[in-house]
Design a protein around this motif. Structure first.
Motif, mmCIF file in Angstrom:
data_model
loop_
_atom_site.group_PDB
_atom_site.id
_atom_site.type_symbol
_atom_site.label_atom_id
_atom_site.label_comp_id
_atom_site.label_asym_id
_atom_site.label_seq_id
_atom_site.Cartn_x
_atom_site.Cartn_y
_atom_site.Cartn_z
ATOM 1 N N GLY A 81 0.817 -1.219 0.000
ATOM 2 C CA GLY A 81 0.000 0.000 0.000
ATOM 3 C C GLY A 81 0.847 1.264 0.000
ATOM 4 N N HIS A 82 1.939 1.251 0.745
ATOM 5 C CA HIS A 82 2.835 2.418 0.782
ATOM 6 C C HIS A 82 3.432 2.653 -0.611
ATOM 7 C CE1 HIS A 82 5.479 5.357 2.702
ATOM 8 N NE2 HIS A 82 6.358 4.962 1.793
ATOM 9 N N TYR A 83 3.876 1.583 -1.269
ATOM 10 C CA TYR A 83 4.449 1.715 -2.612
ATOM 11 C C TYR A 83 3.390 2.138 -3.631
ATOM 12 C CZ TYR A 83 8.811 -0.268 -0.921
ATOM 13 O OH TYR A 83 9.994 -0.471 -0.246
ATOM 14 N N GLU A 84 2.146 1.681 -3.460
ATOM 15 C CA GLU A 84 1.064 2.101 -4.355
ATOM 16 C C GLU A 84 0.797 3.596 -4.205
ATOM 17 O OE1 GLU A 84 -1.940 -0.669 -3.089
ATOM 18 O OE2 GLU A 84 -1.398 -2.126 -4.653
ATOM 19 N N ARG A 85 0.784 4.093 -2.961
ATOM 20 C CA ARG A 85 0.576 5.532 -2.736
ATOM 21 C C ARG A 85 1.741 6.350 -3.303
ATOM 22 N NH1 ARG A 85 -1.304 3.101 1.816
ATOM 23 N NH2 ARG A 85 0.577 3.502 3.041
ATOM 24 N N PHE A 86 2.957 5.862 -3.146
ATOM 25 C CA PHE A 86 4.137 6.523 -3.708
ATOM 26 C C PHE A 86 4.000 6.612 -5.228
ATOM 27 C CE2 PHE A 86 8.382 6.256 -5.617
ATOM 28 C CZ PHE A 86 9.029 7.315 -5.004
ATOM 29 N N HIS A 87 3.588 5.506 -5.847
ATOM 30 C CA HIS A 87 3.418 5.481 -7.297
ATOM 31 C C HIS A 87 2.342 6.485 -7.745
ATOM 32 C CE1 HIS A 87 3.342 3.827 -11.349
ATOM 33 N NE2 HIS A 87 2.028 3.919 -11.278
ATOM 34 N N GLN A 88 1.211 6.495 -7.039
ATOM 35 C CA GLN A 88 0.137 7.419 -7.399
ATOM 36 C C GLN A 88 0.597 8.869 -7.275
ATOM 37 O OE1 GLN A 88 -2.990 6.102 -4.797
ATOM 38 N NE2 GLN A 88 -3.743 4.583 -6.254
ATOM 39 N N ALA A 89 1.341 9.178 -6.240
ATOM 40 C CA ALA A 89 1.800 10.553 -6.014
ATOM 41 C C ALA A 89 2.827 11.000 -7.050
ATOM 42 C CB ALA A 89 2.386 10.686 -4.607
ATOM 43 N N GLU A 140 3.378 9.314 -10.254
ATOM 44 C CA GLU A 140 3.198 8.523 -11.469
ATOM 45 C C GLU A 140 3.736 9.209 -12.719
ATOM 46 O OE1 GLU A 140 -0.178 5.854 -13.737
ATOM 47 O OE2 GLU A 140 -0.806 7.228 -12.171
ATOM 48 N N GLU A 141 3.434 10.475 -12.901
ATOM 49 C CA GLU A 141 3.879 11.161 -14.113
ATOM 50 C C GLU A 141 5.398 11.207 -14.195
ATOM 51 O OE1 GLU A 141 3.496 15.491 -16.290
ATOM 52 O OE2 GLU A 141 1.810 14.779 -15.074
ATOM 53 N N ARG A 142 6.044 11.518 -13.090
ATOM 54 C CA ARG A 142 7.514 11.562 -13.077
ATOM 55 C C ARG A 142 8.111 10.181 -13.321
ATOM 56 N NH1 ARG A 142 9.546 14.391 -7.872
ATOM 57 N NH2 ARG A 142 11.528 14.156 -8.948
ATOM 58 N N LEU A 143 7.520 9.158 -12.721
ATOM 59 C CA LEU A 143 8.014 7.799 -12.912
ATOM 60 C C LEU A 143 7.842 7.356 -14.368
ATOM 61 C CD1 LEU A 143 6.615 6.192 -9.631
ATOM 62 C CD2 LEU A 143 9.026 6.624 -10.158
ATOM 63 N N MET A 144 6.717 7.718 -14.979
ATOM 64 C CA MET A 144 6.473 7.352 -16.370
ATOM 65 C C MET A 144 7.428 8.086 -17.320
ATOM 66 S SD MET A 144 4.365 5.041 -16.513
ATOM 67 C CE MET A 144 3.964 4.234 -15.012
ATOM 68 N N ASN A 145 7.947 9.215 -16.881
ATOM 69 C CA ASN A 145 8.926 9.964 -17.672
ATOM 70 C C ASN A 145 10.351 9.557 -17.335
ATOM 71 O OD1 ASN A 145 7.142 11.528 -19.225
ATOM 72 N ND2 ASN A 145 6.844 12.942 -17.531
ATOM 73 N N ALA A 146 10.491 8.443 -16.623
ATOM 74 C CA ALA A 146 11.791 7.876 -16.249
ATOM 75 C C ALA A 146 12.618 8.825 -15.382
ATOM 76 C CB ALA A 146 12.566 7.456 -17.492
ATOM 77 N N GLU A 147 11.938 9.647 -14.600
ATOM 78 C CA GLU A 147 12.641 10.524 -13.662
ATOM 79 C C GLU A 147 12.935 9.747 -12.384
ATOM 80 O OE1 GLU A 147 10.919 14.411 -12.950
ATOM 81 O OE2 GLU A 147 9.972 14.339 -14.926
ATOM 82 N N ARG A 148 14.017 10.109 -11.746
ATOM 83 C CA ARG A 148 14.370 9.511 -10.457
ATOM 84 C C ARG A 148 13.578 10.242 -9.375
ATOM 85 N NH1 ARG A 148 19.734 10.066 -8.846
ATOM 86 N NH2 ARG A 148 19.727 7.989 -7.968
ATOM 87 N N VAL A 149 12.946 9.481 -8.480
ATOM 88 C CA VAL A 149 12.140 10.076 -7.417
ATOM 89 C C VAL A 149 12.616 9.497 -6.086
ATOM 90 C CG1 VAL A 149 9.814 10.461 -6.524
ATOM 91 C CG2 VAL A 149 10.174 10.240 -8.999
ATOM 92 N N ALA A 150 13.027 10.365 -5.185
ATOM 93 C CA ALA A 150 13.479 9.929 -3.866
ATOM 94 C C ALA A 150 12.277 9.506 -3.014
ATOM 95 C CB ALA A 150 14.242 11.043 -3.161
ATOM 96 N N MET A 151 12.512 8.532 -2.173
ATOM 97 C CA MET A 151 11.475 8.048 -1.257
ATOM 98 C C MET A 151 11.949 8.266 0.176
ATOM 99 S SD MET A 151 10.015 4.167 -0.755
ATOM 100 C CE MET A 151 8.856 4.209 -2.113
ATOM 101 N N GLN A 152 11.085 8.823 0.994
ATOM 102 C CA GLN A 152 11.384 8.963 2.416
ATOM 103 C C GLN A 152 11.379 7.574 3.042
ATOM 104 O OE1 GLN A 152 12.087 11.913 3.922
ATOM 105 N NE2 GLN A 152 12.546 10.827 5.798
#
Length: 182
Positions: A157-165, A167-179
């Protein structure tokens, strides 16, 4: 992740450049220029990988071209040489869609993270780490594979919320830091 996006950009550039050659009709050339701009934008997000791939292709003696290079070529060319050259104490585990049978939650998390791979350490532990650039981005604790599978199941669930928050950056192959939450 960056390597795959860079290769896709290089491949799109090759196709788009061919459509802009003299002799093509104006509509084809216009579409080619638009596709070329899109390919360049994708490549601009991963300049280090674009340079590495171009150099590797220029030095490749097996006849691989930008259009015939694929994920297997990337993995073989860069996992083996890069890890050895940097003398890293780990091996990168690349996405394996067939792993969904034995480790469905690890596979789900990998997809939710936009393809971030796992590092496998000499002690047998694994960890989700985006090490395409500095600083490396950590996305899980370092655990034995079975423990990592259970961790992913418990925290899906935590990873699903991270993905939803993101999603656009991840789909553009951007690196996104996770707390870190573990």
């Amino acid at each position: 992740m960056g390597a795959y996006a860079a290769l896709e950009g290089l491949q799109a550039q090759a196709v788009a450049a061919a459509t802009t050659l003299p002799g093509n009709n104006t509509e084809t050339v216009a579409a080619g220029r638009k596709a070329l701009a899109s390919a360049h934008a994708q490549m601009a997000k991963h300049p280090v990988w674009v340079n590495k791939i171009v150099k590797a292709l220029m030095n490749d003696k097996s006849g691989i071209t930008v259009q015939t290079a694929d994920a297997d070529w990337l993995a073989q060319t860069f996992t083996e040489t890069t890890d050895k050259a940097r003398k890293l104490p780990y091996t990168t585990i690349h996405f394996d869609p067939n792993a969904s049978k034995s480790a469905p939650n690890i596979t789900a998390v990998e997809i939710l993270l936009g393809g971030v791979g796992r590092l496998m350490f000499p002690d047998g532990t694994e960890q989700f780490v985006d090490d395409d650039a500095e600083p490396a981005l950590i996305h899980s604790p370092r655990l034995k594979p079975g423990d990592l599978e259970r961790f992913c199941e418990q925290h899906l669930g935590h990873y699903e919320r991270f993905h939803q928050a993101h999603e656009e950056r991840l789909m553009n192959a951007e690196r996104v830091a996770m707390q870190a939450f573990w």
